[in-house]
Design a protein around this motif. Structure first.
Motif, PDB file in Angstrom:
ATOM      1  N   CYS A 259     -13.394  -4.341   0.808  1.00  0.00           N
ATOM      2  CA  CYS A 259     -13.161  -4.113   2.237  1.00  0.00           C
ATOM      3  C   CYS A 259     -14.312  -3.328   2.835  1.00  0.00           C
ATOM      4  CB  CYS A 259     -11.850  -3.361   2.455  1.00  0.00           C
ATOM      5  SG  CYS A 259     -11.899  -1.629   1.917  1.00  0.00           S
ATOM      6  N   ASP A 260     -14.380  -3.320   4.151  1.00  0.00           N
ATOM      7  CA  ASP A 260     -15.183  -2.360   4.891  1.00  0.00           C
ATOM      8  C   ASP A 260     -14.241  -1.688   5.888  1.00  0.00           C
ATOM      9  OD1 ASP A 260     -14.862  -4.237   6.941  1.00  0.00           O
ATOM     10  OD2 ASP A 260     -16.912  -4.964   6.817  1.00  0.00           O
ATOM     11  N   ASP A 261     -14.756  -1.065   6.923  1.00  0.00           N
ATOM     12  CA  ASP A 261     -13.872  -0.370   7.859  1.00  0.00           C
ATOM     13  C   ASP A 261     -13.172  -1.299   8.843  1.00  0.00           C
ATOM     14  OD1 ASP A 261     -16.206  -1.044   9.168  1.00  0.00           O
ATOM     15  OD2 ASP A 261     -16.341   0.837  10.284  1.00  0.00           O
ATOM     16  N   ARG A 262     -13.481  -2.616   8.764  1.00  0.00           N
ATOM     17  CA  ARG A 262     -12.888  -3.561   9.720  1.00  0.00           C
ATOM     18  C   ARG A 262     -12.079  -4.679   9.075  1.00  0.00           C
ATOM     19  NH1 ARG A 262     -18.407  -5.344  12.317  1.00  0.00           N
ATOM     20  NH2 ARG A 262     -18.847  -5.255  10.077  1.00  0.00           N
ATOM     21  N   GLN A 263     -12.491  -5.086   7.859  1.00  0.00           N
ATOM     22  CA  GLN A 263     -11.889  -6.276   7.249  1.00  0.00           C
ATOM     23  C   GLN A 263     -11.604  -6.035   5.768  1.00  0.00           C
ATOM     24  OE1 GLN A 263     -11.258  -9.007   9.041  1.00  0.00           O
ATOM     25  NE2 GLN A 263     -12.451  -8.579  10.888  1.00  0.00           N
ATOM     26  N   ILE A 264     -10.701  -6.878   5.222  1.00  0.00           N
ATOM     27  CA  ILE A 264     -10.500  -6.968   3.793  1.00  0.00           C
ATOM     28  C   ILE A 264     -10.984  -8.341   3.355  1.00  0.00           C
ATOM     29  CG2 ILE A 264      -8.815  -6.937   1.908  1.00  0.00           C
ATOM     30  CD1 ILE A 264      -7.101  -5.094   3.532  1.00  0.00           C
ATOM     31  N   GLY A 277      -7.046  -0.411   7.215  1.00  0.00           N
ATOM     32  CA  GLY A 277      -6.409   0.864   7.499  1.00  0.00           C
ATOM     33  C   GLY A 277      -5.058   1.010   6.835  1.00  0.00           C
ATOM     34  N   LYS A 278      -4.483  -0.080   6.365  1.00  0.00           N
ATOM     35  CA  LYS A 278      -3.172  -0.047   5.728  1.00  0.00           C
ATOM     36  C   LYS A 278      -3.237  -0.054   4.201  1.00  0.00           C
ATOM     37  CE  LYS A 278      -0.765  -2.253   9.605  1.00  0.00           C
ATOM     38  NZ  LYS A 278       0.097  -3.365  10.025  1.00  0.00           N
ATOM     39  N   ILE A 279      -4.449   0.038   3.671  1.00  0.00           N
ATOM     40  CA  ILE A 279      -4.583   0.132   2.218  1.00  0.00           C
ATOM     41  C   ILE A 279      -3.974   1.445   1.762  1.00  0.00           C
ATOM     42  CG2 ILE A 279      -6.213   0.333   0.303  1.00  0.00           C
ATOM     43  CD1 ILE A 279      -8.078  -1.505   1.826  1.00  0.00           C
ATOM     44  N   ARG A 280      -3.036   1.391   0.853  1.00  0.00           N
ATOM     45  CA  ARG A 280      -2.284   2.569   0.436  1.00  0.00           C
ATOM     46  C   ARG A 280      -2.965   3.256  -0.735  1.00  0.00           C
ATOM     47  NH1 ARG A 280       3.421  -0.305  -0.201  1.00  0.00           N
ATOM     48  NH2 ARG A 280       2.028  -2.000  -0.815  1.00  0.00           N
ATOM     49  N   ALA A 281      -3.374   4.459  -0.523  1.00  0.00           N
ATOM     50  CA  ALA A 281      -4.073   5.227  -1.549  1.00  0.00           C
ATOM     51  C   ALA A 281      -3.195   5.404  -2.778  1.00  0.00           C
ATOM     52  CB  ALA A 281      -4.482   6.585  -0.991  1.00  0.00           C
ATOM     53  N   GLY A 282      -3.783   5.170  -3.939  1.00  0.00           N
ATOM     54  CA  GLY A 282      -3.071   5.380  -5.192  1.00  0.00           C
ATOM     55  C   GLY A 282      -2.177   4.233  -5.611  1.00  0.00           C
ATOM     56  N   LYS A 283      -2.004   3.232  -4.760  1.00  0.00           N
ATOM     57  CA  LYS A 283      -1.159   2.091  -5.106  1.00  0.00           C
ATOM     58  C   LYS A 283      -1.959   1.059  -5.908  1.00  0.00           C
ATOM     59  CE  LYS A 283       2.828   3.088  -3.153  1.00  0.00           C
ATOM     60  NZ  LYS A 283       4.089   3.145  -3.924  1.00  0.00           N
ATOM     61  N   ARG A 284      -1.347   0.518  -6.938  1.00  0.00           N
ATOM     62  CA  ARG A 284      -1.992  -0.476  -7.780  1.00  0.00           C
ATOM     63  C   ARG A 284      -1.925  -1.841  -7.108  1.00  0.00           C
ATOM     64  NH1 ARG A 284      -3.373  -1.172 -13.127  1.00  0.00           N
ATOM     65  NH2 ARG A 284      -3.104  -3.285 -13.964  1.00  0.00           N
ATOM     66  N   LEU A 285      -3.059  -2.522  -7.078  1.00  0.00           N
ATOM     67  CA  LEU A 285      -3.107  -3.852  -6.470  1.00  0.00           C
ATOM     68  C   LEU A 285      -2.342  -4.847  -7.337  1.00  0.00           C
ATOM     69  CD1 LEU A 285      -4.357  -5.601  -4.177  1.00  0.00           C
ATOM     70  CD2 LEU A 285      -6.268  -6.040  -5.728  1.00  0.00           C
ATOM     71  N   LYS A 286      -1.443  -5.605  -6.721  1.00  0.00           N
ATOM     72  CA  LYS A 286      -0.675  -6.608  -7.439  1.00  0.00           C
ATOM     73  C   LYS A 286      -1.437  -7.923  -7.503  1.00  0.00           C
ATOM     74  CE  LYS A 286       4.000  -8.557  -7.698  1.00  0.00           C
ATOM     75  NZ  LYS A 286       5.351  -8.558  -7.067  1.00  0.00           N
ATOM     76  N   TYR A 287      -1.908  -8.371  -6.348  1.00  0.00           N
ATOM     77  CA  TYR A 287      -2.780  -9.540  -6.310  1.00  0.00           C
ATOM     78  C   TYR A 287      -3.492  -9.614  -4.978  1.00  0.00           C
ATOM     79  CZ  TYR A 287       0.897 -11.994  -3.643  1.00  0.00           C
ATOM     80  OH  TYR A 287       1.823 -12.346  -2.697  1.00  0.00           O
ATOM     81  N   CYS A 288      -4.526 -10.418  -4.960  1.00  0.00           N
ATOM     82  CA  CYS A 288      -5.317 -10.621  -3.750  1.00  0.00           C
ATOM     83  C   CYS A 288      -5.809 -12.060  -3.768  1.00  0.00           C
ATOM     84  CB  CYS A 288      -6.500  -9.643  -3.737  1.00  0.00           C
ATOM     85  SG  CYS A 288      -7.580  -9.766  -2.293  1.00  0.00           S
ATOM     86  N   ASN A 289      -5.646 -12.769  -2.680  1.00  0.00           N
ATOM     87  CA  ASN A 289      -6.182 -14.123  -2.584  1.00  0.00           C
ATOM     88  C   ASN A 289      -6.708 -14.367  -1.177  1.00  0.00           C
ATOM     89  OD1 ASN A 289      -3.921 -14.779  -0.943  1.00  0.00           O
ATOM     90  ND2 ASN A 289      -2.715 -15.383  -2.748  1.00  0.00           N
ATOM     91  N   GLU A 290      -7.039 -15.599  -0.865  1.00  0.00           N
ATOM     92  CA  GLU A 290      -7.664 -15.902   0.430  1.00  0.00           C
ATOM     93  C   GLU A 290      -6.713 -15.714   1.604  1.00  0.00           C
ATOM     94  OE1 GLU A 290      -6.251 -19.833  -1.389  1.00  0.00           O
ATOM     95  OE2 GLU A 290      -7.228 -17.983  -2.050  1.00  0.00           O
ATOM     96  N   ASN A 291      -5.415 -15.517   1.338  1.00  0.00           N
ATOM     97  CA  ASN A 291      -4.441 -15.396   2.412  1.00  0.00           C
ATOM     98  C   ASN A 291      -3.829 -14.001   2.573  1.00  0.00           C
ATOM     99  OD1 ASN A 291      -4.532 -18.210   3.145  1.00  0.00           O
ATOM    100  ND2 ASN A 291      -3.414 -18.627   1.241  1.00  0.00           N
ATOM    101  N   GLU A 292      -3.763 -13.229   1.494  1.00  0.00           N
ATOM    102  CA  GLU A 292      -3.107 -11.920   1.608  1.00  0.00           C
ATOM    103  C   GLU A 292      -3.509 -10.987   0.490  1.00  0.00           C
ATOM    104  OE1 GLU A 292       1.123 -12.194   1.057  1.00  0.00           O
ATOM    105  OE2 GLU A 292       0.944 -13.788  -0.430  1.00  0.00           O
ATOM    106  N   ILE A 293      -3.191  -9.721   0.688  1.00  0.00           N
ATOM    107  CA  ILE A 293      -3.381  -8.696  -0.326  1.00  0.00           C
ATOM    108  C   ILE A 293      -2.050  -7.959  -0.494  1.00  0.00           C
ATOM    109  CG2 ILE A 293      -4.306  -7.119   1.442  1.00  0.00           C
ATOM    110  CD1 ILE A 293      -5.881  -5.729  -0.774  1.00  0.00           C
ATOM    111  N   VAL A 294      -1.614  -7.804  -1.744  1.00  0.00           N
ATOM    112  CA  VAL A 294      -0.291  -7.238  -2.008  1.00  0.00           C
ATOM    113  C   VAL A 294      -0.436  -6.119  -3.053  1.00  0.00           C
ATOM    114  CG1 VAL A 294       2.049  -7.678  -2.850  1.00  0.00           C
ATOM    115  CG2 VAL A 294       0.849  -9.418  -1.464  1.00  0.00           C
ATOM    116  N   PHE A 295       0.183  -4.972  -2.764  1.00  0.00           N
ATOM    117  CA  PHE A 295       0.191  -3.850  -3.691  1.00  0.00           C
ATOM    118  C   PHE A 295       1.545  -3.752  -4.374  1.00  0.00           C
ATOM    119  CE2 PHE A 295      -3.207  -2.884  -0.771  1.00  0.00           C
ATOM    120  CZ  PHE A 295      -4.182  -2.320  -1.582  1.00  0.00           C
ATOM    121  N   GLU A 296       1.569  -3.168  -5.559  1.00  0.00           N
ATOM    122  CA  GLU A 296       2.828  -2.946  -6.236  1.00  0.00           C
ATOM    123  C   GLU A 296       3.609  -1.829  -5.530  1.00  0.00           C
ATOM    124  OE1 GLU A 296       1.974  -2.092 -10.287  1.00  0.00           O
ATOM    125  OE2 GLU A 296       1.331  -4.129 -10.770  1.00  0.00           O
ATOM    126  N   ASP A 297       4.933  -1.913  -5.591  1.00  0.00           N
ATOM    127  CA  ASP A 297       5.774  -0.879  -4.963  1.00  0.00           C
ATOM    128  C   ASP A 297       5.675   0.426  -5.710  1.00  0.00           C
ATOM    129  OD1 ASP A 297       6.586  -2.715  -3.050  1.00  0.00           O
ATOM    130  OD2 ASP A 297       8.275  -3.406  -4.300  1.00  0.00           O
TER     131      ASP A 297
END
Length: 297
Positions: A259-264, A277-297
């Motif tokens: 990411c940068d300060d504008r995009q993922i 801006g919604k990247i959650r500090a300390g959260k483990r990334l579950k997956y990332c693809n061309e459509n979305e980014i998802v963190f583990e709960d």
């Protein structure tokens, strides 16, 4: 019958003339049986080859001739012929033959790579830095001639899996030549990248590519997959869409997410609607693809 006996019977092969029957546990290698010499490929390559040209009375595996040489068991011969991995090396003289490396040997007349002549200058054929070899006319990596200028050859060192040399015509990276380069300003970098005063190169899948739109002066390798200069960010040498090098961060090297300060970004493309801006500090990334980014709960 035991299971071992059944398996041995199933996987054994035989020579009808001699009755030699290597079984499933017979090691790969050379054998003399009933006045004949053989090479057996082993369980993963269970072929039995009679070495019809060999004189079995004079035949020996070369680990006897060269004790302690880790490659000697692949070679054998009689008082005239030499074999590598069960195949005759045409023209090799057993009396003067010496082993240099895996698949590489020489006699008083020639240097052989596996079963073919590599050089006709054995007197000057020597190993040099980086595991390369040279004679009076050429520089070799394996079976490849990588330079015809051994006099001006200079070793630049190893960077990752790549050995770098220069000669009077350009740069050698393993067996890849980089001749469209300024030798005096050439700098090897990490992860297959390199640069001179005006160009950036990357070696990927045994191919040399130029990193287009890269500023050599400010170019730097961030990680295995990501690089940047003062104006652009690159994923595997491909420019990322509008990425800011000043605020660029890697979220996950494993998922090729950044990411940068504008995009993922996923690889070199923006993920639509993803807000850094919604990247959650300390959260483990579950997956990332061309459509979305998802963190583990």
């Amino acid at each position: 019958m035991s299971l071992l006996g059944i398996l041995s019977g199933i996987f054994s092969c035989s020579d009808r003339k001699s009755g030699f029957k290597p079984g499933v546990l017979t090691p790969r290698g050379y054998y003399v049986y009933a006045g004949k010499a053989y090479f057996y490929g082993g369980f993963s390559n269970a072929s039995l080859i009679e070495l019809t040209e060999a004189d079995a009375t004079e035949f020996e595996v070369f680990d006897q001739r060269f004790p302690g040489n880790e490659y000697a068991a692949e070679y054998a011969g009689d008082n005239k012929a030499v074999y590598f991995a069960g195949r005759l090396i045409n023209g090799a003289d057993s009396k003067t033959f010496v082993i240099l490396d895996y698949g590489l040997g020489k006699d008083s007349n020639s240097v052989f790579y596996r079963h073919s002549v590599l050089s006709d200058d054995p007197a000057n054929f020597v190993k040099i830095e980086g595991g390369f070899y040279k004679d009076s006319r050429h520089v070799y990596r394996g079976s490849y001639i990588v330079s015809d200028d051994p006099v001006n050859l200079k070793y630049l060192g190893q960077h990752g899996y790549i050995e770098y040399f220069s000669d009077s015509k350009g740069i050698i990276a393993n067996d890849i030549r980089i001749d469209s380069v300024d030798v005096n300003s050439f700098v090897p970098l990490a992860h297959g990248y390199s640069k001179d005063k005006s160009q950036v190169f990357v070696i990927r899948e045994a191919r040399l590519e130029k990193v287009t739109n890269a500023d050599a002066g400010s170019f730097q390798v961030v990680s295995k997959y990501f690089t940047k200069d003062s104006s652009n960010v690159f994923w595997r040498g491909t420019e990322m869409q509008e990425a800011s090098p000043q605020t660029f961060k890697i979220i996950s090297e494993e998922f090729h997410c950044s990411c940068d300060d504008r995009q993922i970004y996923f690889r070199n493309k923006k993920i639509p609607g993803a807000d850094p801006g919604k990247i959650r500090a300390g959260k483990r990334l579950k997956y990332c693809n061309e459509n979305e980014i998802v963190f583990e709960d």
